[in-house]
Design a protein around this motif. Sequence first.
Motif: not given
Length: 212
Positions: A81-87
Amino acid sequence: MTQALSPDLLLHAYRQGVFPMAETRDATEVFWVQPRMRGVLPLDAFRISRSLRKTLRRGHLTATTDTDFAGVVRGCAARDETWINAEIFDVYVALHTQGDAHAVEVWQDGTLVGGVYGVTIGAAFFGESMFSTVTDASKVALACAVARLRAQGFVLFDTQFITPHLASLGGVEVTRRTYEARLMEAIHCSATWGPPGPIPLDQLPQDMTHTS
């Protein structure tokens, strides 16, 4: 959120006490967060435990700063689970390229095994995330970051939230009003992260070590 993230937008948000997150790594949108209770790590309260000092003395880990910023962000995102997406990944790399985001990297046998990264404005450091794939690597990274911040004249280490891990290292929660007062003071002070390169682990300040 309809407005695309940009380095300027992100820096403006941090000055207001706000930061972005994504629901998942595959999310196409981000949202803004402003916690009612804010995590901070007092720079004079961080302590290196006896066990961590033992890890530092073993010599199997080395540390650098700003030699693989993107690798640290990838390491932080490499979890279920991560809150780091490509953007978010792209905009923080852009911030690093223009000198407004920095990382500490921890290495073992030439492999990146831990790190921490964040954004700097004035004398404030906004810690974003850290990771570790071997024992104590994230703690080593955090110790190096705190030592760098202290040496360079920073006055605020924002951790956004408090986890049991951060609390065990001296992190505390403050109210939004208290945080905003400290934030305003910090961003109007002057401090610089300093040059990239190796961080000698045997030269971390002795007053960061537990004596009991």
